[in-house]
Design an enzyme around this catalytic site. Structure first.
Site, PDB file in Angstrom:
ATOM      1  N   GLU A   1      -4.232  -9.539 -18.455  1.00 35.72           N
ATOM      2  CA  GLU A   1      -5.336  -8.777 -17.908  1.00 35.72           C
ATOM      3  C   GLU A   1      -4.924  -7.619 -17.025  1.00 35.72           C
ATOM      4  OE1 GLU A   1      -4.754 -12.328 -14.981  1.00 35.72           O
ATOM      5  OE2 GLU A   1      -4.613 -11.995 -17.135  1.00 35.72           O
TER       6      GLU A   1
ATOM      7  N   GLU B   1     -10.094 -11.465 -21.060  1.00 34.11           N
ATOM      8  CA  GLU B   1      -9.301 -10.529 -20.246  1.00 34.11           C
ATOM      9  C   GLU B   1     -10.205  -9.604 -19.454  1.00 34.11           C
ATOM     10  OE1 GLU B   1      -6.259 -11.348 -20.064  1.00 34.11           O
ATOM     11  OE2 GLU B   1      -6.466 -12.718 -21.755  1.00 34.11           O
TER      12      GLU B   1
END
Length: 862
Positions: free
Chosen positions: A277, A309
């Protein structure tokens, strides 16, 4: 390496001493291209880091983290330090002032293990691609850093790259006239989510626009990239569609605009995990760029990961856990919000079925291992942290949050999230910070809920106990809750209990349901007293809580005869999962579960559930079936798979799924001959497109059964001499049934570190073939002799792959169990993370032996 394994106590002390005002990182990556250096050392790049930070105590001593082959200079507050301050993993800092400037000029190494700055050479065209992957603590392989999540700071990156390359980082970037890429300063973020992606990537763009109620407009530039060799397969339009749907969903529910400017998504080669992420520059494994035909389950999985994410931009990036104990504060939330947004905002409206059938099964397995832990865990150091990216932290945590939404209410839950973001933006939190806002918004006592669900380990089982009167009406229905002796906690559950019966058309449909709180060992479902006798009682209907479902005898008999008649896909998936848990717990013989799959899987409409059933059936055969029945069971599975393959609609995703399962189970001469014929084009199944990925799926069983030799594999590689093709080739070569082949594969992975992470993974996968137990037997003692050395000498990612992947689970006998116990007893002082992996493998083997005994008893009694 001394000091590489940062402890929680060290991190806590450093956070008390320091606050970081900013990083400036300059990387020169021109060395990534061209011939390798003449010396025997690793290929390196120059990394210059400037850190501005403050100290709360005068003349204090601390350290900065760096994993690098060498340091050129270290300058603290204008004074050059003795090179001896660097020991290979840390730079000692003494005599700090109130305000400090540290400059570290180092030679850092490119990675081939997916940790740090990974360098990949595309065999198709020779192009070089770079990307970073840091979680939990590998930024220190690329620049000098205070490598812990609670020392956040703004970052400025500049990168000198080879001519013709493009470079991306967290902030927006531009190529300056001096040939250097410079990037905008980030918001304060943790070191592990900084990112650099560089190379001749294929790049596509779009724009997200959002106008808020106050009239303001937010524009987010979108980008998506992959290797040039994959560009013809890249469906960026669908990636952008899901991205925009997700941004709309999170803006609707979080009331906090996306805070990181642009939103690039890079699909990169040889990636160790699903995705990461990094704000503004998310990285994904490139297998999400589909080279051949895949089912909707694959598109759903990709969409779920994109949204997972994206949820991290708020849960994890904007607000970050203080230390890895509270890793769940980002991963559990992202896992839950990924499924929630998938169902609410995209075309994948059956996402909760996948969650119940797939993600929660991962959690149930992890929660019954000896290494299980509370959702909020005790993470002593970075090795602990690396292993806690597991089914507890992700899937159990997400399941618990789903239970929390049922307990506290969706509106209160989301309002709690909104307050959490605004109160702790760009900061770090612990468990209590989240509980505080949830108590405010729900009015519920979160302390007791947290103690039961977040601070204890183990999974409860819920079983219906029912009595009827002479008119076949329920006189009492109770839910009995049980816990494992090792984790005796009985929890409060919000559950729905559903009653199902067969209609005149034979379908199993719900006709009554009660939602209630279950607490303690026995809870009576008063609302269903007097209801007509059901054919099936489903505890945890709608999948509100996290538990193992059990059945009364009547319900189990109904499932054995009519499982495929359940009309609701979620209810059907819950029943399949419960039956699989019975099999794993040695309460249902493996042959019975396989029989259910053979009789009912052909009518399964949800393609993700069908793929899961195939995986479970194969596991049941390989690990849980009695050895004397394996050959017969394998023939039954292959025959059933071929039958369903021929019955499936031409060109359908069900046809593709059954084709792959047939290849995975084929072992007879006739089956292998059919696979050969389909590869050669002399045999055909109408509508089945033999694309390159399916060709490799058919070739691996031919290689493992000795039908396809090295020449056949080489010919297939000639058709597909790509990065993906090379991985398939390596897997097929290692799968061949030859002692020399196994010796070579073992040496390449265990005795050498020349293979990249992706090729090592492919070799391990090919090495351990279920039909080659006798051939693999000599490697059991070699495994126990090697793993401590492997753990000490290799990167943690490769070491984990070796310890997990090469454990002799196919030597499923008490001798292997005894050998494992002997190793554990003799290595009581081995690194805890290594012992954990061995303990988990031992537990899986012991479970397999119990299941095999159950299956053998069933065979003897039939």
């Amino acid at each position: 390496m001394p000091g590489e394994n940062l402890s929680r106590d060290e991190a806590r002390r450093r956070a008390e001493l320091l606050s970081v005002d900013g990083y400036e990182v300059a990387l020169d990556l021109r060395s990534a291209v061209g011939e390798a250096p003449e010396d025997s050392g690793p290929r390196t790049f120059r990394s210059v880091t400037t850190i501005r930070f403050r100290s709360t105590e005068p003349n204090v001593t601390t350290f900065v983290d760096l994993l690098a082959p060498s340091v050129t200079t270290v300058t603290l507050n204008g004074e050059k330090l003795d090179p001896a301050v660097f020991d290979g993993s840390r730079i000692a800092l003494t005599g700090l002032a109130a305000e400090n400037v540290l400059v570290v000029d180092a030679q850092c190494a490119y990675s081939r293990t997916g940790e740090g700055l990974h360098r990949f050479v595309d065999p198709e065209d020779g192009e070089v691609y770079l990307y970073t992957q840091y979680e939990p603590a590998d930024a220190r392989r690329v620049f000098a850093t205070f490598e812990q999540p609670d020392l956040k700071a703004p970052f400025r990156f500049e990168v000198t790259a080879p001519e013709g390359w493009t470079v991306w980082s967290n902030g927006a970037g531009a190529l300056e006239s001096d040939g250097v890429w410079r990037f905008a300063e980030t918001k304060p973020i943790s070191t592990y989510i900084t990112a650099v992606v560089a190379g001749p990537y294929h790049y596509e763009t779009d724009l997200y626009t959002r106008t808020f109620d106050d009239g303001t407009t937010l524009e987010i530039p979108l980008g998506a990239m992959c290797r040039k060799g994959l560009a013809r397969h890249f469906d960026a339009d669908d990636i952008f569609l899901v991205t925009k749907q997700g941004l709309d969903f999170f803006h609707d529910h979080f009331d906090y605009p996306y805070p990181f400017g642009k939103y690039d998504q890079a699909f990169v080669p040889e990636y160790n995990i699903g995705a990461m992420e990094n704000p503004g520059c998310v990285t994904f494994r490139e297998e999400f760029v589909f080279r051949g035909k895949v089912t909707q389950a694959s598109y759903e999985r990709r969409a779920n990961v994109i949204l997972h994410e994206m949820a991290h931009m708020w849960f994890g990036d904007l607000v970050t856990m203080q230390w890895w104990d509270d890793l769940w504060l980002k991963e559990s939330f992202a896992d839950f919000m990924g499924a929630f947004s998938l169902v609410e905002a995209t075309r994948f409206t059956n996402g909760w079925v996948t969650f119940a059938n797939n993600r929660k099964s991962w959690a149930y397995r992890a929660d019954q291992l000896p290494s299980t832990h509370p959702v909020t865990a005790d993470i002593r150091d970075l090795e602990d942290a690396k292993l806690n990216f597991d089914g507890i932290t992700y899937a159990k945590g997400a399941s618990v949050l789903k239970q929390l939404v049922a307990y506290a209410g969706q509106d209160a839950f989301l309002e709690g999230a909104r307050r959490y973001f605004k109160r702790h933006a760009y900061g770090n939190t612990r468990l209590g910070d989240l509980l505080a806002v949830l108590e405010e918004t729900s009015g519920r006592d979160m302390t007791a809920w947290s103690r039961s669900w977040l601070e204890t380990a183990g999974v409860n089982s819920l079983t219906p106990v029912v009595t009827y009167d002479a008119r076949d009406r329920i006189t009492q229905l109770a839910v009995v809750q049980e816990a494992a002796p090792s984790h005796p906690e009985l929890r409060p559950h919000r559950v729905a209990v559903g009653l199902y019966r067969r209609n005149p058309g034979g379908e199993l449909e719900p006709y009554a349901q009660a939602e209630l709180d279950v607490a303690g060992p026995r809870t009576v479902v008063e609302e269903l007293t007097g209801a007509e006798k059901p054919d099936l009682i489903l505890v945890n209907d709608d999948d509100l809580t996290y538990c193992k479902i059990r059945f009364d005898e009547g319900s189990l008999a109904t499932l054995r005869a009519h499982l495929d008649d359940i009309t609701d896909p979620l209810a059907r998936a819950l029943c399949w999962t419960a039956l699989w848990n019975l099999t794993r717990d040695a309460l249902m013989p493996a042959r019975d579960f396989i029989d259910l799959v053979l009789r009912f899987a052909g009518r399964e409409s949800d393609i993700g559930v069908l793929q899961m059933l195939h995986a479970w059936a194969r596991s049941a055969l390989v690990h849980y079936a009695a050895p004397a029945w394996r050959e017969e069971g394998g023939q039954l599975l292959a025959e059933g798979a071929l039958r369903e393959l021929r019955l499936a609609g031409p060109g359908s995703q069900h046809q593709l799924t059954w084709a792959r399962f047939f290849a995975a189970t084929a072992s007879s001469a006739a089956d292998l001959q059919l696979l050969q014929g389909m590869l050669a084009g002399t045999a055909k199944i109408d509508g089945l497109d033999m694309d390159q990925e399916l060709r490799w799926a058919f070739l691996e069983p031919l290689a493992s059964h000795g039908v396809a030799d090295e020449g056949v594999v080489a010919a297939e590689l000639a058709r597909d001499d790509t990065a993906s093709g090379r991985r398939h080739q390596v897997r097929c070569l290692a799968a061949r049934p030859s002692a020399a082949v196994k010796d070579q594969a073992w040496a390449q992975v265990v005795e050498s570190d020349t293979l990249s992470n992706a090729l090592a993974e492919a070799t391990i996968s090919g090495f351990a073939q279920p039909g080659q137990r006798e051939l693999l037997a000599p490697y059991a003692p070699k495994y126990f002799a090697a793993i401590e050395r492997v753990w000490a000498e290799r990167s943690i990612q490769i070491a984990m792959d070796v310890v997990r992947g090469l454990y002799p689970s196919l030597q499923d006998n008490t001798a292997t169990l005894d050998a494992t116990d002997a190793w554990l007893e003799a290595h009581a002082e081995a690194p805890p993370a290594l012992r954990r992996l061995v303990l988990e493998a031992r537990d899986d083997l012991a479970r397999a032996l119990r299941a095999q005994a159950s299956d053998a008893a069933a065979g003897a009694g039939s």
